[in-house]
Each structure stands twice: as structure tokens, then as C-alpha cells.
Scaffold this motif. Sequence first.
Motif: not given
Ligand SMILES: [Fe+2]
Length: 251
Positions: A61, A63, A117
Amino acid sequence: MERFASESEALAHTLAEVLAEKLERKSNFFKENCVRNTCYVRMNRYPPCPKPSEVYGLMPHTDSDFLTILYQDQVGGLQLIKDNRWVAVKPNPRALIINIGDLFQAWSNGMYKSVEHRVMTNPTVERFSTAYFLCPSYDAVIECSGDCPSYRNFSFREFRQQVQDDVKKLGYKVGLPSSHKEVGDTHSTTRKKEVPSLKSEGEGIPALFVRGAPEQIWIKVRNDGIRETIKNMHTKSRARIQVVLSIYDLK
Ligand SMILES: [Fe+2]
Ligand SMILES: O=C(O)CCC(=O)C(=O)O
């Protein structure tokens, strides 16, 4: 934990302001929009998993914030995409990992890229991490910079809603469109293809040093050197900025 939150708050604002200054944009945006009750800290616990090759600790994903300040323990498992491959971020008790989030990518018109990440599980050891997320209020409008903006203006509420809807409908977050102008156009964005194999833990990125690579910039900053270090760093246009920061700043 309170200390982590307040130190991270100050650090996140400093980093955001300096990164904004580099774009020659008004740096008080973050002071005005990312306030105490819109940012948050998340503590992650990853229990041992008997089938680590089959289960993620955390799915790949990016952020959904401006930037994230992350502290991971010694177990390891965090990986990010670098040069189109998954690489492990080696644990370092004296380092924080700072990831650019989606909002900074949009706000900077892609100058700063949000970093994809994931977290791998460990068969025997539990793992902990703590993350501070620099987020604006839901009503804040993310205005893409530059003469030729790649993203239309959108509110954080709108973006969050889109992420939630995508996860519900598709089972994963689509995030920012990669080559389309419209946020919210979920059908125009294909899911990123799985990137090739990961490097071994030993080959991972050491978490405390300076290195320039075509797409990533790693910087080491100590104490009050944050501003100068970032100001002086050489950013290629559309560089992906990944900041690795000495924990000495936290004293
Ligand atoms: Fe994250
Ligand atoms: O546990 C980690 O190292 C990463 C956590 C993370 O990516 C997140 O909370 O968004």
C-alpha cells in the motif's frame, strides 16, 4: 507514546515545510491544515505467522497522508519498492523511516512520490512498529502545484471516501491515479502489477546513511540539521524522496 507523538509532530511539520519550500509553495499550509486532532499515531503488532509466505503482515500500500514517520523494531519485515523491486528496510534502532504519502504526491504534482510498501510476517517472532501520520482535516483541499497539474483539486474527505469505497468494492486501495487526471476515476486506474522478487534481508537498505539514487534520496540528518540538509540536497525533478532520519533528534 505521547513523547513519540509530540516529537513526531514537530518533526513532520519541519519536514513538510522544508519540502514545501523546495517546491516554492506556501509552507504554512501544514500548520493551518494538519493540526493535532487530524494527525494520528498507529501502533502495529504483527503476531508470528506459521505461513509467512502466504500471509502479509500488511498488504502492499501507499499511505493516504502527507508523510509518515515510522519506527520499526529489530524483527524486520518492512519492504518497499525501489527500482521496481521489493527491498527490505533493515531495522535500525537509531533510525526513523519517513515515507511520503499520497497527499504529498498530489500536492507536489508528483515531484515527491508516495512510496509503496508492505510488511512480511515472521514465522516465530512477533513484531511491533509505530507510525505517525501527518494528515489534514477532512475539509482541507489538496491543490496540485505547477502550471500543468496532474491531479484536480480534491478534499481529504473525498480521497478517504474513495479509498474506503475501493477497498470495499475491489478489495484493495487504488489510491492516486497514475496516469489520469481525475481523482475518483477508479476504473481508469489498473491495479499495480506485482513487482518481481524481493531481495534478501541482508541486501536490504541500510537505514542510516546518505545515498543518492535515480529515484530515491536518502539523507541522514542530526539534531537541528534537518532544514539545511533537506534544503541542500540535490533533488532531481520527480525524484522519489525517502528520508531516513537519525533518531538522535528524539534525544
Ligand atoms: Fe503504511
Ligand atoms: O509496520 C510497518 O513497518 C509499516 C506500517 C505501515 O506501513 C502503516 O502503518 O501504514
